[in-house]
Design a protein around this motif. Structure first.
Motif, short mmCIF file in Angstrom:
data_model
loop_
_atom_site.label_atom_id
_atom_site.label_comp_id
_atom_site.label_asym_id
_atom_site.label_seq_id
_atom_site.Cartn_x
_atom_site.Cartn_y
_atom_site.Cartn_z
N GLY A 1 41.79 56.18 32.42
CA GLY A 1 40.39 55.79 32.59
C GLY A 1 40.22 54.28 32.47
O GLY A 1 39.50 53.66 33.26
N ASN A 2 40.89 53.68 31.48
CA ASN A 2 40.81 52.22 31.30
C ASN A 2 41.43 51.48 32.49
O ASN A 2 40.89 50.48 32.94
N VAL A 3 42.56 51.95 32.97
CA VAL A 3 43.22 51.31 34.11
C VAL A 3 42.33 51.39 35.34
O VAL A 3 42.19 50.42 36.09
N MET A 4 41.71 52.55 35.57
CA MET A 4 40.81 52.70 36.73
C MET A 4 39.60 51.79 36.60
O MET A 4 39.18 51.17 37.58
N LEU A 5 39.03 51.68 35.43
CA LEU A 5 37.87 50.82 35.21
C LEU A 5 38.24 49.35 35.44
O LEU A 5 37.51 48.62 36.12
N ILE A 6 39.35 48.92 34.91
CA ILE A 6 39.80 47.53 35.11
C ILE A 6 40.10 47.26 36.58
O ILE A 6 39.76 46.20 37.11
N SER A 7 40.70 48.23 37.27
CA SER A 7 40.98 48.08 38.70
C SER A 7 39.70 47.92 39.50
O SER A 7 39.62 47.09 40.41
N LEU A 8 38.67 48.72 39.18
CA LEU A 8 37.39 48.60 39.88
C LEU A 8 36.73 47.24 39.62
O LEU A 8 36.19 46.62 40.54
N ILE A 9 36.79 46.78 38.38
CA ILE A 9 36.22 45.48 38.04
C ILE A 9 36.94 44.37 38.80
O ILE A 9 36.30 43.48 39.37
N ILE A 10 38.26 44.42 38.87
CA ILE A 10 39.04 43.41 39.59
C ILE A 10 38.73 43.46 41.08
O ILE A 10 38.57 42.41 41.73
N PHE A 11 38.61 44.65 41.64
CA PHE A 11 38.30 44.79 43.07
C PHE A 11 36.95 44.16 43.40
O PHE A 11 36.83 43.36 44.33
N PHE A 12 35.92 44.51 42.65
CA PHE A 12 34.59 43.97 42.94
C PHE A 12 34.50 42.47 42.65
O PHE A 12 33.80 41.74 43.35
N ALA A 13 35.22 41.99 41.67
CA ALA A 13 35.27 40.55 41.41
C ALA A 13 35.94 39.81 42.57
O ALA A 13 35.49 38.74 42.99
N THR A 14 37.00 40.39 43.12
CA THR A 14 37.69 39.80 44.27
C THR A 14 36.77 39.75 45.48
O THR A 14 36.69 38.74 46.17
N VAL A 15 36.06 40.84 45.74
CA VAL A 15 35.11 40.88 46.86
C VAL A 15 34.03 39.82 46.67
O VAL A 15 33.68 39.09 47.61
N LEU A 16 33.51 39.70 45.46
CA LEU A 16 32.48 38.70 45.19
C LEU A 16 33.00 37.29 45.40
O LEU A 16 32.33 36.45 46.02
N VAL A 17 34.19 37.00 44.91
CA VAL A 17 34.76 35.66 45.04
C VAL A 17 35.05 35.32 46.50
O VAL A 17 34.86 34.19 46.94
N ARG A 18 35.50 36.30 47.27
CA ARG A 18 35.84 36.05 48.68
C ARG A 18 34.61 35.97 49.57
O ARG A 18 34.55 35.17 50.49
N LEU A 19 33.60 36.82 49.33
CA LEU A 19 32.43 36.86 50.20
C LEU A 19 31.31 35.92 49.75
O LEU A 19 30.46 35.56 50.57
#
Length: 127
Positions: free
Chosen positions: A17-35
């Motif tokens: 659960g923690n790994v999935m939550l951290i992965s989602l946070i990293i994914f959305f942070a990457t999208v925000l930084v790129r877009l």
């Protein structure tokens, strides 16, 4: 009684659960930084073109003069997303139409890209 003992042993999220939550946070942070910069550039472009369309002197300008003024405003405001050659300027009846609709492809990660389309970039100058 047994279910109460089981509930007392379960506390918080597990490792998966923690790994999935951290992965989602990293994914959305990457999208925000790129877009994010793409949307900031579009906001600047919109601000420049709408101010040009509302300018009183623009009503007397020819399409060439409008393009020249746009070029100077693009340099002043460091707009590099779109060049003035890519913007269509047409004369329709009693108005000048500036069509700056465009799309931008932004690499997100590996071979995954995001395509962002800005369709509401049409401005009219009454003449």
């Amino acid at each position: 009684m047994r279910s109460i003992q089981t509930m007392s042993k379960q506390r918080g999220m597990g490792l998966i659960g923690n790994v999935m939550l951290i992965s989602l946070i990293i994914f959305f942070a990457t999208v925000l930084v790129r877009l994010g910069p793409t949307y900031v550039d579009n906001w600047s472009l919109d601000r420049v073109l709408s101010s040009l369309a509302e300018e009183a002197a623009a009503k007397e300008m020819t399409p060439f003069e409008v393009r020249d003024k746009m070029q100077r405003l693009f340099i002043t405001n460091r707009i590099e997303t779109l060049s003035t050659r890519e913007i269509k300027i047409n004369r329709e009846k009693r108005k000048l139409v500036i069509d700056a609709r465009y799309e931008k492809r932004v690499p997100l990660m590996a071979n995954i890209d995001a395509v962002v389309r800005f369709e509401e970039m049409v401005y009219e100058i009454e003449q």
